[in-house]
Design a protein around this motif. Structure first.
Motif, PDB file in Angstrom:
ATOM      1  N   ALA A 126       0.822  -1.216   0.000  1.00 55.41           N
ATOM      2  CA  ALA A 126       0.000   0.000   0.000  1.00 55.41           C
ATOM      3  C   ALA A 126       0.854   1.262   0.000  1.00 55.41           C
ATOM      4  N   THR A 127       1.878   1.315   0.845  1.00 52.01           N
ATOM      5  CA  THR A 127       2.686   2.532   0.926  1.00 52.01           C
ATOM      6  C   THR A 127       3.551   2.729  -0.313  1.00 52.01           C
ATOM      7  N   TRP A 128       4.038   1.642  -0.923  1.00 54.23           N
ATOM      8  CA  TRP A 128       4.821   1.775  -2.163  1.00 54.23           C
ATOM      9  C   TRP A 128       3.989   2.470  -3.232  1.00 54.23           C
ATOM     10  N   VAL A 129       2.786   1.997  -3.436  1.00 50.46           N
ATOM     11  CA  VAL A 129       1.920   2.575  -4.467  1.00 50.46           C
ATOM     12  C   VAL A 129       1.634   4.046  -4.153  1.00 50.46           C
ATOM     13  N   LEU A 130       1.288   4.357  -2.929  1.00 51.89           N
ATOM     14  CA  LEU A 130       0.978   5.740  -2.556  1.00 51.89           C
ATOM     15  C   LEU A 130       2.187   6.655  -2.725  1.00 51.89           C
ATOM     16  N   ARG A 131       3.357   6.193  -2.306  1.00 50.82           N
ATOM     17  CA  ARG A 131       4.543   7.051  -2.379  1.00 50.82           C
ATOM     18  C   ARG A 131       5.023   7.218  -3.810  1.00 50.82           C
ATOM     19  N   VAL A 134       1.806   9.137  -5.687  1.00 48.20           N
ATOM     20  CA  VAL A 134       1.234  10.370  -5.134  1.00 48.20           C
ATOM     21  C   VAL A 134       2.298  11.255  -4.481  1.00 48.20           C
ATOM     22  N   VAL A 135       2.987  10.742  -3.488  1.00 51.50           N
ATOM     23  CA  VAL A 135       3.898  11.573  -2.678  1.00 51.50           C
ATOM     24  C   VAL A 135       5.081  12.098  -3.484  1.00 51.50           C
ATOM     25  N   PHE A 136       5.770  11.226  -4.198  1.00 56.05           N
ATOM     26  CA  PHE A 136       6.980  11.620  -4.911  1.00 56.05           C
ATOM     27  C   PHE A 136       6.781  11.601  -6.431  1.00 56.05           C
ATOM     28  N   ARG A 137       5.598  11.882  -6.875  1.00 55.84           N
ATOM     29  CA  ARG A 137       5.298  11.848  -8.307  1.00 55.84           C
ATOM     30  C   ARG A 137       5.954  12.983  -9.033  1.00 55.84           C
TER      31      ARG A 137
END
Length: 137
Positions: A126-131, A134-137
């Motif tokens: 979950a965090t890999w996909v979000l980061r 989203v976060v580091f896009r």
């Protein structure tokens, strides 16, 4: 032999997922070490899991922002603050997954360490996909 291995490590280091996995291993060491220490001190499994994860979050930001996504870290100011908030948000998603999985599995009578391993896998995904998205896009 060394002449063959070093270029392999250099090529692997160029891949964001490989760097993220290595950063995650470092943060996981902080998380699990804290979790086991807290269990040994008598802290309930669910609380120990949450506290260990929180310490791992701090380690992961340091590693992610400096070694994994360094080229995508926002400059100082509002953009960086927004990115840090998104990182914490992604970590809170991982924390919720970790806490709920460990708590639920312990309630079902499973060993907290086994529950933590299952939670690690789900939280990592979950965090890999979000980061990455989203976060580091």
């Amino acid at each position: 032999m060394t002449a063959m291995i070093m270029p392999l490590f250099q090529r692997l280091g160029q891949h964001t997922l490989v760097r993220y996995i290595l950063a995650s291993v470092g943060a996981l060491a902080v998380d699990i070490g804290s979790f086991l220490a807290l269990l040994a001190l008598g802290v309930p499994a669910m609380a120990a899991s949450a506290l260990g994860y929180a310490l791992g979050i701090a380690a992961h930001w340091l590693l992610s922002s400096r070694a994994v996504f360094a080229e995508n870290v926002a400059a100082s100011g509002p953009a960086r603050l927004r990115q840090q908030a998104l990182f914490v948000g992604s970590a809170l998603v991982g924390l919720a997954i970790t806490t709920l999985v460990v708590g639920g599995m312990v309630q079902l009578g499973l060993d907290p360490r086994t529950a933590k391993i299952v939670a690690i896998v789900l939280s990592f995904a979950a965090t890999w996909v979000l980061r990455k998205q989203v976060v580091f896009r």
